[in-house]
Scaffold this motif. Structure first.
Motif, PDB file in Angstrom:
ATOM      1  N   THR A   1      43.815  17.589 -15.262  1.00 36.93           N
ATOM      2  CA  THR A   1      44.504  18.852 -15.546  1.00 36.93           C
ATOM      3  C   THR A   1      45.856  18.595 -16.202  1.00 36.93           C
ATOM      4  N   LEU A   2      46.240  17.306 -16.270  1.00 40.25           N
ATOM      5  CA  LEU A   2      47.521  16.928 -16.869  1.00 40.25           C
ATOM      6  C   LEU A   2      47.286  16.155 -18.164  1.00 40.25           C
ATOM      7  N   GLU A   3      48.098  16.419 -19.168  1.00 39.90           N
ATOM      8  CA  GLU A   3      48.010  15.619 -20.393  1.00 39.90           C
ATOM      9  C   GLU A   3      48.310  14.165 -20.079  1.00 39.90           C
TER      10      GLU A   3
ATOM     11  N   TYR B   1      44.559   9.983 -21.720  1.00 39.20           N
ATOM     12  CA  TYR B   1      45.349  11.175 -22.038  1.00 39.20           C
ATOM     13  C   TYR B   1      44.380  12.339 -22.243  1.00 39.20           C
ATOM     14  N   TYR B   2      44.769  13.526 -21.778  1.00 39.76           N
ATOM     15  CA  TYR B   2      43.851  14.661 -21.810  1.00 39.76           C
ATOM     16  C   TYR B   2      44.428  15.830 -22.608  1.00 39.76           C
ATOM     17  N   ILE B   3      43.506  16.684 -23.057  1.00 38.49           N
ATOM     18  CA  ILE B   3      43.871  17.946 -23.697  1.00 38.49           C
ATOM     19  C   ILE B   3      43.335  19.035 -22.763  1.00 38.49           C
ATOM     20  N   PRO B   4      44.118  19.397 -21.733  1.00 36.03           N
ATOM     21  CA  PRO B   4      43.617  20.298 -20.688  1.00 36.03           C
ATOM     22  C   PRO B   4      43.090  21.618 -21.245  1.00 36.03           C
ATOM     23  N   ASN B   5      42.016  22.081 -20.596  1.00 38.98           N
ATOM     24  CA  ASN B   5      41.408  23.384 -20.911  1.00 38.98           C
ATOM     25  C   ASN B   5      40.799  23.440 -22.309  1.00 38.98           C
TER      26      ASN B   5
ATOM     27  N   PHE C   1      27.197  16.257 -27.554  1.00 41.99           N
ATOM     28  CA  PHE C   1      28.051  15.463 -26.678  1.00 41.99           C
ATOM     29  C   PHE C   1      29.064  16.407 -26.021  1.00 41.99           C
ATOM     30  N   ILE C   2      29.147  16.355 -24.691  1.00 47.06           N
ATOM     31  CA  ILE C   2      30.040  17.259 -23.965  1.00 47.06           C
ATOM     32  C   ILE C   2      31.162  16.450 -23.330  1.00 47.06           C
ATOM     33  N   GLU C   3      32.400  16.815 -23.639  1.00 54.79           N
ATOM     34  CA  GLU C   3      33.569  16.203 -23.018  1.00 54.79           C
ATOM     35  C   GLU C   3      34.554  17.321 -22.680  1.00 54.79           C
ATOM     36  N   MET C   4      34.749  17.549 -21.399  1.00 55.53           N
ATOM     37  CA  MET C   4      35.639  18.604 -20.935  1.00 55.53           C
ATOM     38  C   MET C   4      36.443  18.092 -19.746  1.00 55.53           C
ATOM     39  N   PRO C   5      37.756  18.019 -19.866  1.00 58.44           N
ATOM     40  CA  PRO C   5      38.548  18.335 -21.059  1.00 58.44           C
ATOM     41  C   PRO C   5      38.480  17.214 -22.093  1.00 58.44           C
ATOM     42  N   ALA C   6      38.824  17.531 -23.314  1.00 58.16           N
ATOM     43  CA  ALA C   6      38.837  16.531 -24.384  1.00 58.16           C
ATOM     44  C   ALA C   6      39.938  15.500 -24.125  1.00 58.16           C
ATOM     45  N   LYS C   7      39.722  14.302 -24.656  1.00 51.79           N
ATOM     46  CA  LYS C   7      40.712  13.222 -24.538  1.00 51.79           C
ATOM     47  C   LYS C   7      41.308  12.921 -25.914  1.00 51.79           C
ATOM     48  N   TRP C   8      42.473  12.287 -25.910  1.00 53.16           N
ATOM     49  CA  TRP C   8      43.047  11.799 -27.162  1.00 53.16           C
ATOM     50  C   TRP C   8      42.097  10.751 -27.756  1.00 53.16           C
ATOM     51  N   THR C   9      42.013  10.706 -29.062  1.00 47.99           N
ATOM     52  CA  THR C   9      41.172   9.694 -29.703  1.00 47.99           C
ATOM     53  C   THR C   9      41.868   8.332 -29.711  1.00 47.99           C
TER      54      THR C   9
END
Length: 455
Positions: free
Chosen positions: A25-27, A35-39, A66-74
């Motif tokens: 839930t945190l970047e 690293y995440y892109i929340p929501n 392909f399902i990724e939730m939440p998305a991550k930094w590349t």
């Protein structure tokens, strides 16, 4: 950057996957592995119109999204849930404790640790609570060392903080002091930090020597740049790994490079004998692999690392498992024999770890000729190469007075034997403490003469 592929199926007991306990839930959190892109859910980028993945072949794994939730930094740090086509969206950026604003969530190494050995580096980190990703990577490296792995090659190491490398590499060296640690670092101003603070053994000499030699081969630069590059690297020359082919670069034999592997002979000679650096040969290079197949990603001229594609020239050497070169033609066998001679020469001659002296500038050589000396207390080696494909060059080389003094030879005539092309012996004449060496360099000549000392 270190790439990691985990699925939880083969983990040692008690070892969790990367990201298994992340707070997504945190970047950013110091002990998150990613690293995440929340929501936000990951979306594939728009494919460019002229790009056909897998050459148009349907891949079964793409039948379901392909399902990724939440998305991550590349892998290259894109913070978009739908990255751009040029982003490294097949990889995910690992969090080494670098905050999103670029600041460090861990202490920096004191600058004087550049002079400290790996034991001191490990002592520095023992009392520090380091980010979780550091510990995971350390444990992975130590696991593979226990399995007999001799070392590691680190992809895009400059994208990872040097403090992490100090921690990881000092841990590796404590378990296996002779482990071979090689890294990609393409910013020359960072070379010394990653060698001395990051405790790397070797870095790719790409930006300077490789790029320069490629420009010479393609007729876009003078051989005069070689001593300039070498002089800049003298304090770290042993740590700069030399190469002419690798998975990122166009194959020498491809039309996009020079089209003929024999054109690289003088370059290979200089590349291997110029310094005490190790020299890497990429498989198939020594038999003229052109990388002509269409790998399905990118263009031909490179050997793909992504797809199961053949390397025809190397397969000819393999000869259906006989590994005897039985399918090579005579010219390919001759090319491989040349590589053997050069590499064995670099291993068998003590002067290759001795002193270096450029002869290009002092002898005012042409833009297509390069010559230099290597020497120690056992032998003098004179190396000369003609990069021209069509013109024979007659060259008169003066061996400086201080070199003649250092190798302790008196005025007189000395016979030097040539070891690469096995041409006839050549005479070195010394008068009033200065040597004179007259040679004729045929097109693409690649020559190394040796004078044994104290015999």
């Amino acid at each position: 950057m270190l790439h990691v592929i985990t699925n939880g199926l083969n983990n040692p007991e008690g070892v969790s996957d990367f990201g298994a306990y992340d707070d997504n839930t945190l970047e950013y959190h110091r002990n998150n592995n990613f690293y995440y892109i929340p929501n936000s859910s990951f979306e594939l980028p728009n494919i460019e119109p002229d790009f056909i993945p897998l050459g148009g072949e349907q891949h079964l794994a793409l039948n379901s999204p392909f399902i990724e939730m939440p998305a991550k930094w590349t892998g290259n740090g894109s913070r978009l849930a739908k990255p751009n086509f040029g982003d490294w969206y097949e990889t995910v950026k690992v969090n080494y404790g670098m905050r999103p604003d670029g600041s460090k969530d861990f202490p920096e190494l004191p600058s004087d640790y550049a002079q400290s050995d790996y034991r001191d580096h490990l002592d520095f980190w023992k009392s520090i609570d380091v980010p979780n990703s550091w510990v995971k990577f350390r444990d992975i490296a130590l696991f593979w060392l226990e399995k007999g792995v001799d070392g590691f090659r680190y992809d895009m190491a400059e994208m990872v903080p040097v403090e992490f490398w100090s921690y990881l590499n000092s841990s590796i060296k404590m378990q296996k002091p002779n482990a071979f640690l090689m890294a990609e670092v393409y910013q020359p101003d960072l070379y010394r930090d990653y060698i001395h603070l990051g405790k790397m053994d070797y870095l790719y000499d790409k930006v300077d020597l490789y790029d320069g030699l490629k420009a010479i081969m393609q007729g876009n630069a003078s051989t005069a740049i070689i001593p300039e590059i070498q002089q800049q690297m003298m304090d770290i020359e042993h740590h700069m790994l030399h190469f002419l082919d690798n998975h990122d670069e166009q194959r020498i034999a491809s039309p996009e490079f020079v089209g003929d592997p024999n054109i690289a002979k003088p370059v290979m000679l200089v590349n291997a004998l110029l310094s005490s650096s190790p020299t890497m040969i990429y498989f198939g290079q020594e038999v003229g692999e052109p990388g002509a197949e269409n790998p399905g990603f990118g263009q031909s001229s490179r050997t793909s690392i992504f797809d199961y594609i053949g390397v025809p020239q190397h397969q000819k050497w393999m000869n259906h498992g006989a590994f005897d070169g039985g399918l090579l033609d005579d010219s390919e066998k001759q090319l491989r024999h040349f590589y053997q001679k050069v590499m064995n020469f670099s291993l068998e001659h003590s002067s290759m770890t001795g002193h270096y002296r450029d002869l290009h500038q002092s002898n005012n050589l042409s833009d297509s000729v390069y010559a230099f000396l290597r020497y120690d207390d056992q032998e003098l080696t004179l190396v000369a190469a003609n990069f021209s494909q069509h013109t024979t060059k007659s060259v008169r080389l003066a061996i400086p007075h201080d070199v003649i003094q250092a190798i302790k030879i008196a005025d007189g005539c000395y016979l030097l034997n040539e070891h690469i092309e096995s041409i006839q012996s050549q005479e070195l004449r010394v008068e009033e403490g200065v040597g004179c060496f007259n040679i004729e360099l045929k097109p693409l000549a690649s020559l190394a003469w040796v004078l044994p000392l104290n015999t």
